[in-house]
Design an enzyme around this catalytic site. Structure first.
Site, short mmCIF file in Angstrom:
data_model
loop_
_atom_site.label_atom_id
_atom_site.label_comp_id
_atom_site.label_asym_id
_atom_site.label_seq_id
_atom_site.Cartn_x
_atom_site.Cartn_y
_atom_site.Cartn_z
N LYS A 15 0.82 -1.22 0.00
CA LYS A 15 0.00 0.00 0.00
C LYS A 15 0.85 1.26 0.00
O LYS A 15 0.55 2.22 -0.69
CB LYS A 15 -0.86 0.08 1.27
CG LYS A 15 -2.05 -0.82 1.31
CD LYS A 15 -3.00 -0.46 2.44
CE LYS A 15 -2.47 -0.23 3.80
NZ LYS A 15 -1.86 -1.08 4.67
N ARG A 90 -8.76 1.86 10.40
CA ARG A 90 -8.24 0.53 10.70
C ARG A 90 -9.15 -0.24 11.63
O ARG A 90 -8.78 -1.29 12.13
CB ARG A 90 -6.88 0.69 11.38
CG ARG A 90 -5.71 0.44 10.44
CD ARG A 90 -4.47 0.87 11.17
NE ARG A 90 -3.34 0.07 10.90
CZ ARG A 90 -2.26 0.52 10.25
NH1 ARG A 90 -2.24 1.72 9.74
NH2 ARG A 90 -1.22 -0.25 10.11
N ARG A 132 12.53 -4.39 5.24
CA ARG A 132 12.08 -3.09 4.71
C ARG A 132 12.92 -1.93 5.24
O ARG A 132 13.34 -1.92 6.39
CB ARG A 132 10.62 -2.89 5.11
CG ARG A 132 10.02 -1.59 4.65
CD ARG A 132 8.53 -1.64 4.62
NE ARG A 132 7.92 -1.78 5.93
CZ ARG A 132 6.61 -1.81 6.12
NH1 ARG A 132 5.79 -1.74 5.09
NH2 ARG A 132 6.12 -1.94 7.33
N ARG A 165 12.14 0.86 10.36
CA ARG A 165 11.18 1.20 11.40
C ARG A 165 11.37 0.33 12.64
O ARG A 165 11.63 -0.86 12.53
CB ARG A 165 9.77 1.00 10.87
CG ARG A 165 9.32 2.14 9.99
CD ARG A 165 8.07 1.82 9.25
NE ARG A 165 7.07 1.13 10.06
CZ ARG A 165 5.85 0.87 9.65
NH1 ARG A 165 5.47 1.24 8.44
NH2 ARG A 165 4.99 0.25 10.41
N ARG A 176 1.18 -7.17 14.68
CA ARG A 176 0.48 -6.28 13.75
C ARG A 176 -0.46 -7.07 12.84
O ARG A 176 -1.55 -6.59 12.50
CB ARG A 176 1.49 -5.47 12.93
CG ARG A 176 2.08 -4.32 13.77
CD ARG A 176 3.41 -3.83 13.24
NE ARG A 176 3.36 -3.32 11.91
CZ ARG A 176 4.44 -3.25 11.10
NH1 ARG A 176 5.61 -3.67 11.52
NH2 ARG A 176 4.31 -2.75 9.90
P1 AMP Z 1 1.83 1.57 9.50
O1 AMP Z 1 2.93 2.54 9.24
O2 AMP Z 1 0.60 1.89 8.72
O3 AMP Z 1 2.23 0.13 9.37
O4 AMP Z 1 1.43 1.76 11.06
C1 AMP Z 1 2.36 1.52 12.08
C2 AMP Z 1 1.65 1.50 13.43
O5 AMP Z 1 1.06 2.77 13.69
C3 AMP Z 1 0.49 0.50 13.56
O6 AMP Z 1 0.95 -0.80 13.88
C4 AMP Z 1 -0.32 1.14 14.68
O7 AMP Z 1 0.28 0.89 15.94
C5 AMP Z 1 -0.17 2.63 14.39
N1 AMP Z 1 -1.27 3.12 13.51
C6 AMP Z 1 -1.16 3.50 12.20
N2 AMP Z 1 -2.35 3.87 11.71
C7 AMP Z 1 -3.23 3.71 12.73
C8 AMP Z 1 -4.63 3.88 12.86
N3 AMP Z 1 -5.41 4.28 11.83
N4 AMP Z 1 -5.20 3.62 14.07
C9 AMP Z 1 -4.48 3.20 15.11
N5 AMP Z 1 -3.16 2.98 15.05
C10 AMP Z 1 -2.53 3.23 13.88
#
Ligand code: AMP
Length: 218
Positions: A15, A90, A132, A165, A176
């Site tokens: 994505k 989410r 990554r 990250r 996750r």
């Molecule tokens: P991502 O970069 O999208 O993989 O997000 C990394 C982490 O950020 C996730 O595992 C969540 O802990 C937090 N996070 C990102 N987007 C959201 C969201 N919409 N709601 C809650 N937590 C989020």
């Protein structure tokens, strides 16, 4: 007509790469809640401190915290023709919150809303996550195994050092995935029932998925 695009799919389904490209192609801002939260962590804000404790465990950050950040961001002027929203909503609660945010921001505006679901074989995903890397400056995503930078650990475009990250380790990645299947996957049916879901096959090369994505947003 304003074009509101959101994206669903498990962690590391591609994505981030595709929505970065799409935002450039359409000229709409790429809004990514994960990056917005990581920016709060880097700045050391109160929100960042709270967010970090959830992110480190692979859990969702509380909905009020993310909702406030997204509500503010979607009301900004650069979103008036559309947005590419990556990583939000989410959960069902967030999906309902997004409907409220959109109706507040759009008022009488004509808007089309679409949820694009990246359907992918999940076996390769943990491997994608642990290798990554991304550029802290331009957001370009690399992978040490599948898409390495030309010079090791250096962004091809910006020449700055690539970052991994903190939550891209095997243990947090597994958590996750659990969070995704429990909280986020039900949104596929939610948006299907509303008639706004477009499913794309996210297996294959970046170029193959990109062509499918362009079809899905027509
Ligand atoms: P991502 O970069 O999208 O993989 O997000 C990394 C982490 O950020 C996730 O595992 C969540 O802990 C937090 N996070 C990102 N987007 C959201 C969201 N919409 N709601 C809650 N937590 C989020």
């Amino acid at each position: 007509m304003k074009q509101e695009l959101i994206f669903l799919g498990p962690p590391a389904c591609g994505k981030g790469t595709q929505t970065n490209m799409l935002s450039e192609y359409l000229g709409f801002p790429h809004i990514d809640t994960g990056s917005l939260l990581r920016a709060e962590i880097s700045k050391g804000t109160e929100d960042g401190i709270v967010a970090k404790s959830f992110i480190d465990k692979g859990q969702l950050v509380p909905p009020e915290l993310v909702g406030a950040i997204i509500g503010k961001r979607l009301a900004e002027a650069d979103c008036k023709n559309g947005y590419v929203l990556d990583g939000y909503p989410r959960s069902l609660e967030q999906a309902q919150m997004l409907e409220k945010i959109n109706s507040d921001v759009d008022k009488d505006l004509d808007a089309s809303f679409r949820a694009i679901y990246f359907d992918i074989d999940t076996q390769i995903l943990i491997d994608r996550i642990v290798h990554r890397q991304s550029c802290p400056k331009c957001g370009e995503i690399y992978n040490k195994k599948f898409k390495p930078s030309k010079v090791e650990n250096i962004c091809d475009k910006c020449q700055v050092e690539l970052k991994t990250r903190a939550d891209d380790n095997e243990e947090t990645a597994k958590a996750r995935f659990e969070t995704y299947y429990r909280e986020t996957a039900p949104l596929i049916e939610f948006y299907e029932n509303k008639g706004v879901l477009r499913k794309i096959d996210a297996n294959g090369s970046i170029e193959e998925v990109w062509q499918r994505l362009l079809e899905a947003i027509k």
